[in-house]
Design a protein around this motif. Structure first.
Motif, PDB file in Angstrom:
ATOM      1  N   LYS A   9       0.834  -1.209   0.000  1.00  9.83           N
ATOM      2  CA  LYS A   9       0.000   0.000   0.000  1.00  9.83           C
ATOM      3  C   LYS A   9       0.866   1.255   0.000  1.00  9.83           C
ATOM      4  O   LYS A   9       0.609   2.199  -0.753  1.00  9.83           O
ATOM      5  CB  LYS A   9      -0.910   0.001   1.232  1.00  9.83           C
ATOM      6  CG  LYS A   9      -1.880   1.153   1.254  1.00  9.83           C
ATOM      7  CD  LYS A   9      -2.733   1.114   2.509  1.00  9.83           C
ATOM      8  CE  LYS A   9      -4.060   0.513   2.159  1.00  9.83           C
ATOM      9  NZ  LYS A   9      -5.027   0.625   3.255  1.00  9.83           N
ATOM     10  N   ILE A  10       1.925   1.267   0.811  1.00  9.61           N
ATOM     11  CA  ILE A  10       2.846   2.411   0.843  1.00  9.61           C
ATOM     12  C   ILE A  10       3.524   2.590  -0.516  1.00  9.61           C
ATOM     13  O   ILE A  10       3.676   3.715  -1.004  1.00  9.61           O
ATOM     14  CB  ILE A  10       3.899   2.231   1.960  1.00  9.61           C
ATOM     15  CG1 ILE A  10       3.245   2.315   3.335  1.00  9.61           C
ATOM     16  CG2 ILE A  10       5.016   3.257   1.850  1.00  9.61           C
ATOM     17  CD1 ILE A  10       2.662   3.665   3.671  1.00  9.61           C
ATOM     18  N   LEU A  11       3.935   1.491  -1.140  1.00  7.32           N
ATOM     19  CA  LEU A  11       4.558   1.579  -2.460  1.00  7.32           C
ATOM     20  C   LEU A  11       3.595   2.161  -3.487  1.00  7.32           C
ATOM     21  O   LEU A  11       3.995   2.956  -4.335  1.00  7.32           O
ATOM     22  CB  LEU A  11       5.031   0.196  -2.914  1.00  7.32           C
ATOM     23  CG  LEU A  11       6.386  -0.241  -2.398  1.00  7.32           C
ATOM     24  CD1 LEU A  11       6.652  -1.677  -2.787  1.00  7.32           C
ATOM     25  CD2 LEU A  11       7.473   0.657  -2.936  1.00  7.32           C
ATOM     26  N   ASN A  12       2.327   1.787  -3.408  1.00  8.31           N
ATOM     27  CA  ASN A  12       1.325   2.327  -4.316  1.00  8.31           C
ATOM     28  C   ASN A  12       1.182   3.835  -4.122  1.00  8.31           C
ATOM     29  O   ASN A  12       1.127   4.596  -5.094  1.00  8.31           O
ATOM     30  CB  ASN A  12      -0.017   1.619  -4.093  1.00  8.31           C
ATOM     31  CG  ASN A  12      -1.019   1.976  -5.147  1.00  8.31           C
ATOM     32  OD1 ASN A  12      -0.662   2.390  -6.241  1.00  8.31           O
ATOM     33  ND2 ASN A  12      -2.290   1.830  -4.814  1.00  8.31           N
ATOM     34  N   TYR A  13       1.127   4.285  -2.866  1.00  9.70           N
ATOM     35  CA  TYR A  13       1.043   5.720  -2.597  1.00  9.70           C
ATOM     36  C   TYR A  13       2.272   6.456  -3.110  1.00  9.70           C
ATOM     37  O   TYR A  13       2.172   7.544  -3.691  1.00  9.70           O
ATOM     38  CB  TYR A  13       0.881   5.986  -1.103  1.00  9.70           C
ATOM     39  CG  TYR A  13      -0.466   5.618  -0.544  1.00  9.70           C
ATOM     40  CD1 TYR A  13      -1.631   5.824  -1.263  1.00  9.70           C
ATOM     41  CD2 TYR A  13      -0.588   5.060   0.720  1.00  9.70           C
ATOM     42  CE1 TYR A  13      -2.871   5.479  -0.754  1.00  9.70           C
ATOM     43  CE2 TYR A  13      -1.821   4.712   1.242  1.00  9.70           C
ATOM     44  CZ  TYR A  13      -2.963   4.930   0.509  1.00  9.70           C
ATOM     45  OH  TYR A  13      -4.176   4.595   1.021  1.00  9.70           O
ATOM     46  N   LEU A  14       3.459   5.865  -2.902  1.00 11.03           N
ATOM     47  CA  LEU A  14       4.683   6.506  -3.365  1.00 11.03           C
ATOM     48  C   LEU A  14       4.744   6.573  -4.890  1.00 11.03           C
ATOM     49  O   LEU A  14       5.207   7.571  -5.449  1.00 11.03           O
ATOM     50  CB  LEU A  14       5.901   5.758  -2.814  1.00 11.03           C
ATOM     51  CG  LEU A  14       6.190   5.972  -1.330  1.00 11.03           C
ATOM     52  CD1 LEU A  14       7.275   5.023  -0.864  1.00 11.03           C
ATOM     53  CD2 LEU A  14       6.584   7.402  -1.067  1.00 11.03           C
ATOM     54  N   GLU A  15       4.279   5.535  -5.566  1.00 12.71           N
ATOM     55  CA  GLU A  15       4.254   5.567  -7.038  1.00 12.71           C
ATOM     56  C   GLU A  15       3.336   6.684  -7.540  1.00 12.71           C
ATOM     57  O   GLU A  15       3.669   7.387  -8.496  1.00 12.71           O
ATOM     58  CB  GLU A  15       3.793   4.224  -7.579  1.00 12.71           C
ATOM     59  CG  GLU A  15       4.825   3.128  -7.454  1.00 12.71           C
ATOM     60  CD  GLU A  15       4.272   1.762  -7.848  1.00 12.71           C
ATOM     61  OE1 GLU A  15       3.132   1.683  -8.321  1.00 12.71           O
ATOM     62  OE2 GLU A  15       5.004   0.775  -7.658  1.00 12.71           O
ATOM     63  N   ASN A  16       2.193   6.850  -6.901  1.00 14.31           N
ATOM     64  CA  ASN A  16       1.285   7.934  -7.289  1.00 14.31           C
ATOM     65  C   ASN A  16       1.914   9.293  -7.012  1.00 14.31           C
ATOM     66  O   ASN A  16       1.785  10.223  -7.818  1.00 14.31           O
ATOM     67  CB  ASN A  16      -0.053   7.806  -6.564  1.00 14.31           C
ATOM     68  CG  ASN A  16      -0.877   6.658  -7.086  1.00 14.31           C
ATOM     69  OD1 ASN A  16      -0.712   6.239  -8.227  1.00 14.31           O
ATOM     70  ND2 ASN A  16      -1.756   6.128  -6.253  1.00 14.31           N
ATOM     71  N   ALA A  17       2.609   9.423  -5.890  1.00 13.37           N
ATOM     72  CA  ALA A  17       3.277  10.681  -5.570  1.00 13.37           C
ATOM     73  C   ALA A  17       4.333  11.010  -6.613  1.00 13.37           C
ATOM     74  O   ALA A  17       4.461  12.163  -7.039  1.00 13.37           O
ATOM     75  CB  ALA A  17       3.906  10.605  -4.182  1.00 13.37           C
ATOM     76  N   VAL A  18       5.074   9.998  -7.047  1.00  6.62           N
ATOM     77  CA  VAL A  18       6.093  10.214  -8.078  1.00  6.62           C
ATOM     78  C   VAL A  18       5.446  10.676  -9.380  1.00  6.62           C
ATOM     79  O   VAL A  18       5.932  11.604 -10.032  1.00  6.62           O
ATOM     80  CB  VAL A  18       6.936   8.933  -8.297  1.00  6.62           C
ATOM     81  CG1 VAL A  18       7.768   9.022  -9.559  1.00  6.62           C
ATOM     82  CG2 VAL A  18       7.823   8.684  -7.100  1.00  6.62           C
ATOM     83  N   LYS A  19       4.318  10.074  -9.752  1.00  4.53           N
ATOM     84  CA  LYS A  19       3.630  10.480 -10.987  1.00  4.53           C
ATOM     85  C   LYS A  19       3.208  11.949 -10.924  1.00  4.53           C
ATOM     86  O   LYS A  19       3.398  12.709 -11.876  1.00  4.53           O
ATOM     87  CB  LYS A  19       2.405   9.605 -11.217  1.00  4.53           C
ATOM     88  CG  LYS A  19       2.729   8.198 -11.639  1.00  4.53           C
ATOM     89  CD  LYS A  19       1.465   7.371 -11.783  1.00  4.53           C
ATOM     90  CE  LYS A  19       1.785   5.905 -11.994  1.00  4.53           C
ATOM     91  NZ  LYS A  19       0.598   5.072 -12.007  1.00  4.53           N
ATOM     92  N   TYR A  20       2.632  12.362  -9.789  1.00  8.57           N
ATOM     93  CA  TYR A  20       2.204  13.756  -9.650  1.00  8.57           C
ATOM     94  C   TYR A  20       3.394  14.709  -9.634  1.00  8.57           C
ATOM     95  O   TYR A  20       3.362  15.765 -10.279  1.00  8.57           O
ATOM     96  CB  TYR A  20       1.374  13.946  -8.385  1.00  8.57           C
ATOM     97  CG  TYR A  20       0.008  13.326  -8.467  1.00  8.57           C
ATOM     98  CD1 TYR A  20      -0.875  13.663  -9.485  1.00  8.57           C
ATOM     99  CD2 TYR A  20      -0.414  12.393  -7.526  1.00  8.57           C
ATOM    100  CE1 TYR A  20      -2.123  13.085  -9.574  1.00  8.57           C
ATOM    101  CE2 TYR A  20      -1.665  11.816  -7.610  1.00  8.57           C
ATOM    102  CZ  TYR A  20      -2.519  12.169  -8.632  1.00  8.57           C
ATOM    103  OH  TYR A  20      -3.757  11.587  -8.699  1.00  8.57           O
TER     104      TYR A  20
END
Length: 73
Positions: A9-20
């Motif tokens: 779940k944390i990795l998913n949030y971090l991937e989204n943060a990187v995209k933004y």
């Protein structure tokens, strides 16, 4: 919640943060490439681009940390 699901779940949030962050940084670079004239807005955009770059570096370190944790599970 297990440690593995928490890490995913944390990795998913971090991937989204990187995209933004990449999106914001791309928009700022395009703006500065065509409109840099030393005005206040350009200076503020440059400072915001610096913060986005620092955020991307921090996200990269966190992603590496959580990937190592996921591999060790």
């Amino acid at each position: 919640m297990s440690e593995e699901s928490y890490t995913l779940k944390i990795l998913n949030y971090l991937e989204n943060a990187v995209k933004y962050l990449v999106g914001f940084l791309s928009a700022i670079v395009v703006y500065l490439a065509f409109n840099y004239d030393g005005s206040t807005v350009s200076v503020l955009a440059s400072i915001f681009a610096l913060f986005c770059s620092i955020g991307l570096i921090q996200c990269a370190f966190l992603i590496r940390k959580y990937l190592r944790k996921l591999r060790s599970l």
